[in-house]
Motif scaffolding. Structure first.
Motif, PDB file in Angstrom:
ATOM      1  N   GLU A 132      12.336  16.838  -0.689  1.00 28.02           N
ATOM      2  CA  GLU A 132      11.569  17.168  -1.898  1.00 28.02           C
ATOM      3  C   GLU A 132      10.067  17.224  -1.601  1.00 28.02           C
ATOM      4  OE1 GLU A 132      12.696  14.605  -5.182  1.00 28.02           O
ATOM      5  OE2 GLU A 132      14.717  15.455  -5.296  1.00 28.02           O
ATOM      6  N   HIS A 133       9.698  17.158  -0.351  1.00 26.35           N
ATOM      7  CA  HIS A 133       8.300  17.205   0.097  1.00 26.35           C
ATOM      8  C   HIS A 133       7.482  16.038  -0.456  1.00 26.35           C
ATOM      9  CE1 HIS A 133       9.366  21.100   1.644  1.00 26.35           C
ATOM     10  NE2 HIS A 133       9.761  21.465   0.436  1.00 26.35           N
ATOM     11  N   LEU A 134       8.150  14.947  -0.803  1.00 28.32           N
ATOM     12  CA  LEU A 134       7.415  13.768  -1.278  1.00 28.32           C
ATOM     13  C   LEU A 134       7.286  12.810  -0.097  1.00 28.32           C
ATOM     14  CD1 LEU A 134       8.896  13.456  -4.882  1.00 28.32           C
ATOM     15  CD2 LEU A 134       6.640  14.299  -4.196  1.00 28.32           C
ATOM     16  N   THR A 135       6.307  13.096   0.735  1.00 27.16           N
ATOM     17  CA  THR A 135       6.180  12.403   2.017  1.00 27.16           C
ATOM     18  C   THR A 135       5.707  10.964   1.875  1.00 27.16           C
ATOM     19  OG1 THR A 135       4.043  13.489   2.160  1.00 27.16           O
ATOM     20  CG2 THR A 135       5.831  14.459   3.436  1.00 27.16           C
ATOM     21  N   ALA A 136       4.941  10.673   0.815  1.00 28.61           N
ATOM     22  CA  ALA A 136       4.525   9.280   0.620  1.00 28.61           C
ATOM     23  C   ALA A 136       5.711   8.433   0.163  1.00 28.61           C
ATOM     24  CB  ALA A 136       3.375   9.188  -0.391  1.00 28.61           C
ATOM     25  N   HIS A 137       6.669   9.066  -0.512  1.00 30.31           N
ATOM     26  CA  HIS A 137       7.909   8.354  -0.852  1.00 30.31           C
ATOM     27  C   HIS A 137       8.649   7.978   0.436  1.00 30.31           C
ATOM     28  CE1 HIS A 137       7.146   9.759  -4.928  1.00 30.31           C
ATOM     29  NE2 HIS A 137       8.231   9.165  -5.386  1.00 30.31           N
ATOM     30  N   ALA A 138       8.814   8.955   1.300  1.00 33.50           N
ATOM     31  CA  ALA A 138       9.495   8.680   2.575  1.00 33.50           C
ATOM     32  C   ALA A 138       8.751   7.609   3.359  1.00 33.50           C
ATOM     33  CB  ALA A 138       9.615   9.974   3.379  1.00 33.50           C
ATOM     34  N   ASN A 139       7.437   7.711   3.328  1.00 31.70           N
ATOM     35  CA  ASN A 139       6.612   6.755   4.085  1.00 31.70           C
ATOM     36  C   ASN A 139       6.830   5.315   3.616  1.00 31.70           C
ATOM     37  OD1 ASN A 139       4.317   6.156   5.938  1.00 31.70           O
ATOM     38  ND2 ASN A 139       3.313   5.545   4.008  1.00 31.70           N
ATOM     39  N   SER A 140       7.013   5.150   2.314  1.00 28.91           N
ATOM     40  CA  SER A 140       7.145   3.779   1.795  1.00 28.91           C
ATOM     41  C   SER A 140       8.444   3.124   2.275  1.00 28.91           C
ATOM     42  CB  SER A 140       7.023   3.760   0.271  1.00 28.91           C
ATOM     43  OG  SER A 140       8.208   3.386  -0.359  1.00 28.91           O
ATOM     44  N   ILE A 141       9.437   3.932   2.558  1.00 29.08           N
ATOM     45  CA  ILE A 141      10.656   3.374   3.164  1.00 29.08           C
ATOM     46  C   ILE A 141      10.439   3.183   4.664  1.00 29.08           C
ATOM     47  CG2 ILE A 141      13.115   3.783   3.610  1.00 29.08           C
ATOM     48  CD1 ILE A 141      12.611   3.417   0.645  1.00 29.08           C
ATOM     49  N   ALA A 193       0.838  -1.207   0.000  1.00 27.62           N
ATOM     50  CA  ALA A 193       0.000   0.000   0.000  1.00 27.62           C
ATOM     51  C   ALA A 193       0.873   1.257   0.000  1.00 27.62           C
ATOM     52  CB  ALA A 193      -0.939  -0.001   1.205  1.00 27.62           C
ATOM     53  N   ALA A 194       1.877   1.258   0.847  1.00 20.99           N
ATOM     54  CA  ALA A 194       2.752   2.438   0.949  1.00 20.99           C
ATOM     55  C   ALA A 194       3.451   2.701  -0.386  1.00 20.99           C
ATOM     56  CB  ALA A 194       3.776   2.241   2.058  1.00 20.99           C
ATOM     57  N   ASP A 195       3.848   1.634  -1.089  1.00 19.87           N
ATOM     58  CA  ASP A 195       4.566   1.803  -2.358  1.00 19.87           C
ATOM     59  C   ASP A 195       3.641   2.335  -3.449  1.00 19.87           C
ATOM     60  OD1 ASP A 195       6.533   0.735  -0.833  1.00 19.87           O
ATOM     61  OD2 ASP A 195       6.847  -1.067  -2.032  1.00 19.87           O
ATOM     62  N   LEU A 196       2.401   1.825  -3.464  1.00 21.71           N
ATOM     63  CA  LEU A 196       1.433   2.345  -4.443  1.00 21.71           C
ATOM     64  C   LEU A 196       1.250   3.845  -4.257  1.00 21.71           C
ATOM     65  CD1 LEU A 196      -1.281  -0.479  -4.258  1.00 21.71           C
ATOM     66  CD2 LEU A 196       0.268  -0.036  -6.177  1.00 21.71           C
ATOM     67  N   ASP A 216      18.692   7.840   5.239  1.00 22.63           N
ATOM     68  CA  ASP A 216      19.153   8.738   4.166  1.00 22.63           C
ATOM     69  C   ASP A 216      18.064   8.949   3.117  1.00 22.63           C
ATOM     70  OD1 ASP A 216      21.639   9.045   5.314  1.00 22.63           O
ATOM     71  OD2 ASP A 216      22.586   7.464   4.130  1.00 22.63           O
ATOM     72  N   ILE A 217      17.444   7.850   2.724  1.00 23.15           N
ATOM     73  CA  ILE A 217      16.424   7.947   1.678  1.00 23.15           C
ATOM     74  C   ILE A 217      15.238   8.776   2.174  1.00 23.15           C
ATOM     75  CG2 ILE A 217      14.906   6.642   0.131  1.00 23.15           C
ATOM     76  CD1 ILE A 217      16.826   4.242   0.510  1.00 23.15           C
ATOM     77  N   GLU A 218      14.837   8.530   3.421  1.00 20.74           N
ATOM     78  CA  GLU A 218      13.714   9.296   3.986  1.00 20.74           C
ATOM     79  C   GLU A 218      14.038  10.786   4.012  1.00 20.74           C
ATOM     80  OE1 GLU A 218      12.789   7.352   7.758  1.00 20.74           O
ATOM     81  OE2 GLU A 218      12.876   5.428   6.718  1.00 20.74           O
ATOM     82  N   LEU A 219      15.253  11.103   4.420  1.00 19.66           N
ATOM     83  CA  LEU A 219      15.640  12.523   4.479  1.00 19.66           C
ATOM     84  C   LEU A 219      15.596  13.168   3.087  1.00 19.66           C
ATOM     85  CD1 LEU A 219      18.549  13.959   6.587  1.00 19.66           C
ATOM     86  CD2 LEU A 219      18.256  14.715   4.240  1.00 19.66           C
TER      87      LEU A 219
END
Lengths: 430, 430
Positions: free
Chosen positions: B415-424, A253-256, B407-410
């Protein structure tokens, strides 16, 4: 997210839906973009400055459109130390991966007196488009520039739209400098692409233009293709996850959602053999939607182009992925490497449950500029190959040509190209 | 031929002259081509048959637009035995050369638990355009199809305009069959390109369209680019010969004329450090013009775009070649391999006085479909690379991602892409 049982009819509908996102269909913008390109081609700097005032609300001219060393220094001083350290680690990974893509010139010398081969040469100059405006995407700066630098391109010209204050985001500028841009201009949109394709008084003409942008940038790249080369025409982003019942629904879900947050045209698709997983992922998505900062965009994107597809078999799931040819493909199954062998069409393939898509966006090393919107059927990730070209090498000794000369003359005569035949024949005149 | 002393001013004029040949400048045809493409996209077979009647004067329909096995058999029976034997030798050479271009998928597995790589996959289907009409060019059939076949493309769809009798030239058809075309359709021009890009009831949609054609074909390829991939946009042909006083003027003259005979837009240029050679080559050209069958075309082409340029130094001669970026470059000097090292931009480089250009057109093995009209600055010869694509491969173990996750989350948060950070982040929740 909607859960759909996968069959031929649903597949056909979804594919038709996905194709609606094609930038080639945005006919209404084509005329606007062509007018901008034509204007920049003819009026050069003057037109560029006018468009920058109109679209970016920045008042620039020949004295300040190019970023100075001083501006780079100021920018670097503003970047957070922690972020700088991460960017450097990421750069090392990107560079190491792209170094492995480098190709040698080669030749094949045979004792019959022939040498055939390919000479590999870096392009002399490239233009790199980096989106600007609301957000800064330093990761895209690294992904655009490092492969060009690794390939050996001498002149790497970055363009990016300025803010209203006529400045470029400091993180963008820092990334450009670290990655190896040789010059940076504060210009964006179709006008930037046209300037790079034809050259203006302030902005140099380049051999190739790479990097994703909005619809204006995409259409402008297509318009100038042939005058210069381009990497591809970028469309909206997508992720497709293939998962079986071994997958962790929270991770999936998080990746989607990580792709869905890009914009309302982004697409996030799960294809699974497990109805149970389908339901759990849908629930997890609902949970995340309550807490994520970009949930408005995500909700719209999922509503437009988000699907959970339940397939009878893994073969059907793989077939679906190959039909959609997603930009990002995650394989989260008990045997992900085996599934990977069956993938024909995907920009990047993320294997196993710890290879989440943002790992590729930011850190692992492979390029995140990938073929979108089904074009992975024929386009590749941005890479060193985009910044080199090949020349054929042909050497025949007198002896080697003598053995072949009658054959060549006969073939040329058969095509009625008598001057071709003559050019071989004169070499063996008595 | 006119003899010009090479300096900055003459160079600038010649480059400007050469660029007038650019197919992108044929604006008057663009609207016509776009209308044809749109019509074929919408009305499919019906539009294709109408255009074939209008442009090729051939009355074809769904029952006979595809070449049958029987027609192939009939065609092969008509081909001269001697020509067939030569075509087979040529095919062997082309296949052997292109086999050397094949690339492996690769991966880099590190003990830290990461696997990165590139999966190389052949395109599933390609369309090959072969000009027809007045003449048959079986050599172009071989050069188009063999690299696709070597790459592993399953479906190789050839299109070529029919004669008034609705037939394809037997030599063209024989070459297509021998080289490995899986199907052949009797359709040419912009309508053929549009049919391959969008599919019709009779003609399949393909992933990529390759092969040179006239201005309508070139503009149609540009119009459909993005829906499918294309190889490049072909323009008129050219040859540039670099020669010093060691060169045989008769050979050089014959080679210049071999390109000039193609059409009135073809360009033949000699750049030499020897005024004596310049004069002798000019005399030899006059002699050949009296005897060659295509001397009308040759005379016009030389008048339009033929030049003998006398340079002060070999460095200047090389610089000129790199500026013009010729499709075909011959190096006929005392030390041709040394000169080759300085060549940045050329489609194919022919080295030494027995490597005359038609050797490459017909026989040696390297492809004769080459970047024209200055595009060798960024395009390459047609080859196996045109028929493959790459997918990035990314695998990280839990341990590997754990080391990188902060590192990836930071980076994503920056870049304010919080769902990207969340997936990690979700992968390391307590």
């Amino acid at each position: 997210m909607r859960i759909i049982t996968l069959d031929d009819a649903s597949m056909k509908n979804i594919l038709a839906d996905m194709l609606r996102r094609d930038p080639n269909n945005y006919d209404s913008y084509t005329k606007t973009v062509e007018a901008i390109v034509e204007n920049v081609k003819n009026r050069r700097d003057e037109a560029v400055f006018e468009y920058t005032r109109e679209f970016d609300h920045a008042d620039l001219d020949a004295s300040n459109i190019r970023v100075t060393q001083e501006e780079i220094g100021e920018a670097m001083a503003q970047v957070d130390e922690g972020l700088l350290a991460v960017m450097k680690k990421s750069m090392d990974n990107i560079r190491r991966y792209h170094e492995k893509q480098k190709r040698n010139s080669w030749f094949d010398a045979q004792p019959d007196g022939t040498i055939l081969g390919q000479k590999v040469t870096a392009l002399e100059s490239v233009g790199v488009y980096v989106p600007g405006g609301k957000a800064a995407y330093p990761s895209s700066v690294l992904m655009n520039i490092i492969p060009a630098e690794v390939a050996g391109v001498k002149r790497i010209v970055m363009v990016t739209p300025p803010g209203k204050d006529g400045k470029v985001n400091p993180v963008t500028l820092t990334a450009a400098h670290l990655a190896g841009a040789t010059e940076v201009y504060k210009v964006g949109g179709a006008q930037a692409v046209a300037a790079l394709a034809f050259g203006t008084q302030s902005i140099p003409r380049v051999n190739k233009i790479v990097g994703p942008g909005n619809i204006f940038v995409a259409l402008a790249k297509k318009a100038v293709y042939g005058h210069v080369s381009i990497d591809s025409i970028a469309g909206p982003s997508e992720i497709l996850v293939i998962a079986d019942d071994s997958a962790n629904p929270r991770f999936v879900a998080a990746d989607l959602l990580s792709q869905a947050e890009h914009d309302e045209l982004a697409s996030a698709i799960l294809v699974t053999t497990s109805m149970e997983l389908a339901k759990k992922v849908s629930d997890e998505v609902d949970g995340f939607l309550k807490v994520l900062s970009r949930s408005d965009i995500i909700a719209k994107s999922l509503d437009n182009y988000g699907y959970i597809l339940v397939a009878d078999t893994m073969e059907k799931a793989v077939e679906t992925a190959n039909n959609i040819a997603p930009e990002h493909l995650e394989i989260v199954t008990a045997n992900p490497f085996e599934v990977m062998t069956k993938i024909q069409n995907a920009g990047a393939i993320f294997i196993g449950e710890y290879s989440s898509e943002p790992l590729g966006d930011y850190f692992a090393g492979p390029n995140h500029i990938l073929p979108t919107n089904g074009t992975a059927k024929f386009f590749s990730p941005l890479g060193v190959d985009d910044f080199i070209k090949k020349s054929s090498i042909i050497y025949y000794s007198r002896e080697a040509l003598e053995k072949a000369h009658k054959d060549i003359e006969l073939f040329a005569e058969s095509e009625h190209l008598t001057a071709h035949a003559n050019s071989i024949r004169v070499r063996f005149e008595p």
